[in-house]
Motif scaffolding. Structure first.
Motif, PDB file in Angstrom:
ATOM      1  N   HIS A   7      29.285  16.208  71.749  1.00 21.68           N
ATOM      2  CA  HIS A   7      30.266  15.994  70.691  1.00 21.68           C
ATOM      3  C   HIS A   7      29.850  14.784  69.861  1.00 21.68           C
ATOM      4  CE1 HIS A   7      34.034  14.034  69.295  1.00 21.68           C
ATOM      5  NE2 HIS A   7      34.357  15.267  68.969  1.00 21.68           N
ATOM      6  N   SER A   8      29.272  13.780  70.547  1.00 19.57           N
ATOM      7  CA  SER A   8      28.897  12.559  69.836  1.00 19.57           C
ATOM      8  C   SER A   8      27.650  11.923  70.447  1.00 19.57           C
ATOM      9  CB  SER A   8      30.046  11.560  69.883  1.00 19.57           C
ATOM     10  OG  SER A   8      30.419  11.330  71.219  1.00 19.57           O
TER      11      SER A   8
ATOM     12  N   PRO B 173      26.121  17.826  66.809  1.00 23.32           N
ATOM     13  CA  PRO B 173      27.237  16.988  67.258  1.00 23.32           C
ATOM     14  C   PRO B 173      28.238  16.766  66.119  1.00 23.32           C
ATOM     15  CG  PRO B 173      25.107  15.994  67.813  1.00 23.32           C
ATOM     16  CD  PRO B 173      24.816  17.153  66.937  1.00 23.32           C
ATOM     17  N   GLN B 174      29.506  16.577  66.501  1.00 25.09           N
ATOM     18  CA  GLN B 174      30.510  16.294  65.466  1.00 25.09           C
ATOM     19  C   GLN B 174      30.328  14.892  64.901  1.00 25.09           C
ATOM     20  OE1 GLN B 174      32.652  18.451  68.219  1.00 25.09           O
ATOM     21  NE2 GLN B 174      34.510  18.471  66.948  1.00 25.09           N
TER      22      GLN B 174
ATOM     23  N   SER C  11      38.097  10.460  71.972  1.00 29.78           N
ATOM     24  CA  SER C  11      37.130  11.433  72.503  1.00 29.78           C
ATOM     25  C   SER C  11      35.964  10.796  73.264  1.00 29.78           C
ATOM     26  CB  SER C  11      36.604  12.321  71.374  1.00 29.78           C
ATOM     27  OG  SER C  11      36.001  11.550  70.385  1.00 29.78           O
TER      28      SER C  11
END
Ligand code: NDP
Length: 259
Positions: free
Chosen positions: A7-8, A33-34, A88
């Motif tokens: 995600h990161s 990834p976001q 997150s």
């Protein structure tokens, strides 16, 4: 083999060389990834031009100022990243920034030894400490008890030059301050793996190969590996890691390197 799916991610020294290569590969993934935090010393300067161009096209790429040899800079960067991420957490911290002085042993100075150690070893230690809360958050939110780079991980970009058993390339380049800093980084990686395992965080030291970058070419020889091949190889290795490999010293092709 499990796919690397984060995600990161945060990459230090992301404005050129392998750091920039990592950012480009993350952006090109089928499921990028976001959040990609690309850190560099001078985000607005000429040396970050390529990153700025990429950030203009990719809203998931955030450029953050970070000088790894300055503890205050690390703290400010961690706070900024935390603001972006909210609850997150951070999945992957890649401690890539590094320096070398291409000198023979008799020419190494007090400053060479301390500056190289500060950047290559102390920096990754302080980065791990500052980003630990965010890494813990990511590990906590991910189901399962195993370790993986998709869950939460610290990847220290080390060097076979720090392997005492190998002494790779000694005849070509002595670079003693660099070798000492990377041998110490290997020890740091092992210590981090033991300390952070209980928090669900995998830690590994990775040798990228001898790669065509400014640092790789610093001794005047042309390295055999391209940035693209090195980064692709390292990402493949990262995707395959589990709790069995935490604390290991591996190369870009997944081979174990002797300490
Ligand atoms: P480059 O010289 O191409 O890039 C080094 C990067 O580190 C630059 O972005 C530079 O930023 C950054 N950096 C240096 N000092 C600091 C600092 N104090 N704070 C923040 N950023 C800093 O090198 P590579 O891409 O080749 O190296 C990346 C990593 O790979 C290093 O850790 C290196 O030791 C390791 N490695 C490389 C090998 C190779 O053959 N290339 C072989 C083995 C290991 P700036 O532009 O501001 O100077």
């Amino acid at each position: 083999m499990a796919e690397l799916c984060v995600h990161s991610v945060l990459v230090t020294g992301a404005n050129r060389g392998l750091g920039l290569g990592f950012v480009q590969h993350f952006l090109r993934m089928p499921k990028p990834p976001q959040w990609i935090f690309a850190t560099c010393r001078d985000p607005k300067g000429q040396r970050a031009q390529e990153l700025q161009n990429l950030a203009a096209k990719h809203p998931n790429l955030v450029i953050i100022a970070l000088e790894v040899a300055k503890p205050a800079s690390i703290k400010v960067a961690a706070a900024k990243v935390g603001e972006h991420l909210g609850d997150s957490g951070l999945n992957l911290l890649i401690n890539n920034a590094g320096m070398v002085n291409s000198k023979m042993i008799d020419a190494e100075t007090f400053e060479d030894m301390t500056d190289t150690y500060t950047t290559n070893t102390t920096g990754p230690l302080l980065m791990g400490q500052a980003f630990l809360p965010l890494l813990k958050k990511a590990a906590h939110r991910s189901p399962g008890s195993g370790l993986s780079c998709s869950k939460a991980a610290i990847v220290n970009i080390s060097s076979i030059g720090g392997s005492i058993a190998s002494m790779f390339g000694w005849e070509m380049m002595q670079v003693t301050s660099y070798r000492c800093s990377k041998a110490a980084l290997n020890m740091l990686s092992k210590c981090q793996s033991l300390a952070y395992k209980e928090h669900g965080i995998l830690c590994v030291a990775l040798h990228p190969g001898w790669v065509q970058t400014d640092l790789g070419g610093a001794t005047g020889h042309t390295p055999p590996v391209t940035v693209d091949d090195s980064v692709q190889g390292m990402l493949k290795v990262l995707s395959s890691l589990s709790e069995k490999e935490t604390g290991a010293f591996l190369d870009w092709e997944g081979q174990v390197i002797p300490w």
